[in-house]
Design a protein around this motif. Structure first.
Motif, short mmCIF file in Angstrom:
data_model
loop_
_atom_site.label_atom_id
_atom_site.label_comp_id
_atom_site.label_asym_id
_atom_site.label_seq_id
_atom_site.Cartn_x
_atom_site.Cartn_y
_atom_site.Cartn_z
N VAL A 73 0.85 -1.19 0.00
CA VAL A 73 0.00 0.00 0.00
C VAL A 73 0.88 1.23 0.00
CG1 VAL A 73 -1.96 -1.12 1.15
CG2 VAL A 73 -0.23 0.06 2.53
N ALA A 74 0.34 2.32 -0.55
CA ALA A 74 1.00 3.62 -0.51
C ALA A 74 0.15 4.52 0.38
CB ALA A 74 1.11 4.21 -1.91
N GLU A 75 0.82 5.20 1.30
CA GLU A 75 0.14 6.06 2.28
C GLU A 75 0.66 7.48 2.20
OE1 GLU A 75 -0.98 3.68 6.38
OE2 GLU A 75 0.85 4.84 6.30
N VAL A 76 -0.28 8.44 2.19
CA VAL A 76 0.05 9.85 2.32
C VAL A 76 -0.67 10.33 3.58
CG1 VAL A 76 -0.20 12.16 1.32
CG2 VAL A 76 0.26 10.19 -0.17
N ASN A 77 0.08 10.84 4.53
CA ASN A 77 -0.51 11.30 5.80
C ASN A 77 -1.44 10.26 6.42
OD1 ASN A 77 0.79 13.83 5.63
ND2 ASN A 77 -0.84 14.59 4.30
N ARG A 78 -0.96 9.03 6.46
CA ARG A 78 -1.68 7.88 7.03
C ARG A 78 -2.96 7.52 6.28
NH1 ARG A 78 -0.76 8.54 13.52
NH2 ARG A 78 1.50 8.41 13.39
N ARG A 79 -3.10 8.02 5.07
CA ARG A 79 -4.25 7.70 4.22
C ARG A 79 -3.76 6.82 3.07
NH1 ARG A 79 -6.97 11.67 -0.15
NH2 ARG A 79 -8.57 10.23 -0.90
N ILE A 80 -4.39 5.67 2.88
CA ILE A 80 -4.02 4.79 1.77
C ILE A 80 -4.54 5.41 0.48
CG2 ILE A 80 -4.37 2.52 0.71
CD1 ILE A 80 -4.46 1.36 3.55
N VAL A 81 -3.61 5.64 -0.46
CA VAL A 81 -3.96 6.30 -1.72
C VAL A 81 -3.68 5.40 -2.93
CG1 VAL A 81 -3.60 8.59 -0.74
CG2 VAL A 81 -1.72 7.45 -1.96
N GLY A 82 -3.12 4.23 -2.68
CA GLY A 82 -2.84 3.31 -3.77
C GLY A 82 -2.35 1.98 -3.23
N PHE A 83 -2.27 1.02 -4.12
CA PHE A 83 -1.81 -0.31 -3.72
C PHE A 83 -1.32 -1.07 -4.94
CE2 PHE A 83 -6.32 -0.54 -4.68
CZ PHE A 83 -6.40 -1.64 -5.52
N SER A 84 -0.57 -2.11 -4.70
CA SER A 84 -0.18 -3.04 -5.75
C SER A 84 -0.16 -4.43 -5.16
CB SER A 84 1.18 -2.68 -6.35
OG SER A 84 2.21 -2.89 -5.42
N ARG A 85 -0.23 -5.39 -6.06
CA ARG A 85 -0.25 -6.77 -5.59
C ARG A 85 0.45 -7.66 -6.60
NH1 ARG A 85 -4.83 -10.94 -5.09
NH2 ARG A 85 -3.99 -12.29 -3.47
N CYS A 86 1.28 -8.52 -6.09
CA CYS A 86 1.88 -9.60 -6.87
C CYS A 86 1.26 -10.88 -6.33
CB CYS A 86 3.39 -9.66 -6.68
SG CYS A 86 4.28 -8.29 -7.42
N GLU A 87 0.59 -11.61 -7.22
CA GLU A 87 -0.08 -12.84 -6.80
C GLU A 87 0.56 -14.02 -7.50
OE1 GLU A 87 -4.54 -14.74 -6.38
OE2 GLU A 87 -4.24 -13.05 -7.74
N GLY A 88 1.12 -14.91 -6.69
CA GLY A 88 1.73 -16.12 -7.21
C GLY A 88 0.71 -17.23 -7.34
N ASN A 89 1.20 -18.39 -7.69
CA ASN A 89 0.32 -19.53 -7.93
C ASN A 89 0.88 -20.73 -7.20
OD1 ASN A 89 -1.06 -21.78 -9.28
ND2 ASN A 89 -1.73 -20.21 -10.74
N ASN A 90 0.02 -21.53 -6.60
CA ASN A 90 0.45 -22.73 -5.88
C ASN A 90 0.75 -23.90 -6.81
OD1 ASN A 90 0.40 -21.65 -3.29
ND2 ASN A 90 -1.77 -22.07 -3.05
N LEU A 105 -5.24 6.30 -6.53
CA LEU A 105 -6.31 7.31 -6.63
C LEU A 105 -5.89 8.43 -7.57
CD1 LEU A 105 -7.32 7.58 -2.86
CD2 LEU A 105 -8.75 6.67 -4.72
N LYS A 106 -6.81 8.87 -8.42
CA LYS A 106 -6.51 9.88 -9.44
C LYS A 106 -5.92 11.15 -8.83
CE LYS A 106 -8.50 11.37 -13.76
NZ LYS A 106 -9.69 11.30 -14.62
N GLU A 107 -6.39 11.52 -7.66
CA GLU A 107 -5.89 12.71 -6.95
C GLU A 107 -4.38 12.63 -6.72
OE1 GLU A 107 -6.51 14.51 -2.42
OE2 GLU A 107 -7.88 12.97 -3.17
N TYR A 108 -3.82 11.42 -6.73
CA TYR A 108 -2.40 11.22 -6.45
C TYR A 108 -1.60 10.76 -7.66
CZ TYR A 108 -3.45 12.30 -1.69
OH TYR A 108 -3.84 12.98 -0.56
N TRP A 109 -2.17 10.88 -8.85
CA TRP A 109 -1.40 10.61 -10.05
C TRP A 109 -0.36 11.71 -10.20
CZ3 TRP A 109 -5.49 9.27 -14.41
CH2 TRP A 109 -6.15 8.09 -14.06
N GLY A 110 0.79 11.37 -10.72
CA GLY A 110 1.85 12.36 -10.97
C GLY A 110 2.86 12.49 -9.84
#
Length: 189
Positions: A73-90, A105-110
């Protein structure tokens, strides 16, 4: 799997990237739905394939326990503004690769948040001997395609007329992959 948090600064915005924790679940549910409603670059429209708080708790728990999964997760001022995930396979035949996805979040693009989520994921994959990262990106998202290429992703194929968007047109999906550290037993290359 968990990683150490990192701090970033761009355009007068400080943010951290860290592993998702169970306490993030409720916020992630809201943020994911909001991101889905802000862009047509993703597969879902707002409210589709909704994941509630309990669903995110389960995903975070599994991703923390599995060595070939990573949820950031990406946090700005303790607010989550984005995330990414890598999902493997069993499945053994697919255990060498992960599927990557990201949303901001679009507000945090750039602010480089998507780039840094990608960078941290690539570093994690390389250091954990993940041999391949795979992703899909809509052809109209030129900035994302160029960013992925800068990180070593290559176009592996095109899914023709794969997405139908609100403008009434069909768009192709670009299938991209990035090969990680050298494999001693590559066959078929």
């Amino acid at each position: 799997m968990r990683v150490n948090q990192k701090k970033f600064y761009k355009n007068k915005v400080y943010y951290i990237i860290r592993s998702a924790i169970e306490q993030d679940a409720k916020t992630l549910s809201k943020v994911r739905a909001e991101i889905d409603g802000e862009t047509e670059n993703l597969d879902r429209e707002k409210g589709e394939d909704y994941i509630d708080e309990e669903g995110f708790k389960k995903i975070i728990k599994e991703d923390t326990e599995r060595i070939n999964n990573l949820f950031l997760v990406a946090e700005v001022n303790r607010r989550i503004v984005g995330f990414s995930r890598c999902e493997g396979n069993n499945l053994k035949r697919l255990s060498h690769k992960v599927d990557f996805g990201v949303g901001v979040l679009k507000e945090y693009w750039g602010y480089g948040i998507g780039r840094n989520l990608l960078q941290e994921s690539v570093c994690w994959a390389d250091s954990n001997e993940i041999k391949k990262m795979a992703l899909n990106v809509i052809e109209a998202n030129d900035k994302a395609v160029e960013l992925y290429k800068k990180f070593g992703f290559e176009v592996e194929g095109i899914l023709k007329k794969d997405k139908f968007l609100s403008d009434g047109n069909y768009y192709n999906t670009i299938v991209m992959g990035r090969l990680g550290p050298p494999m001693s037993h590559w066959v078929g290359t």
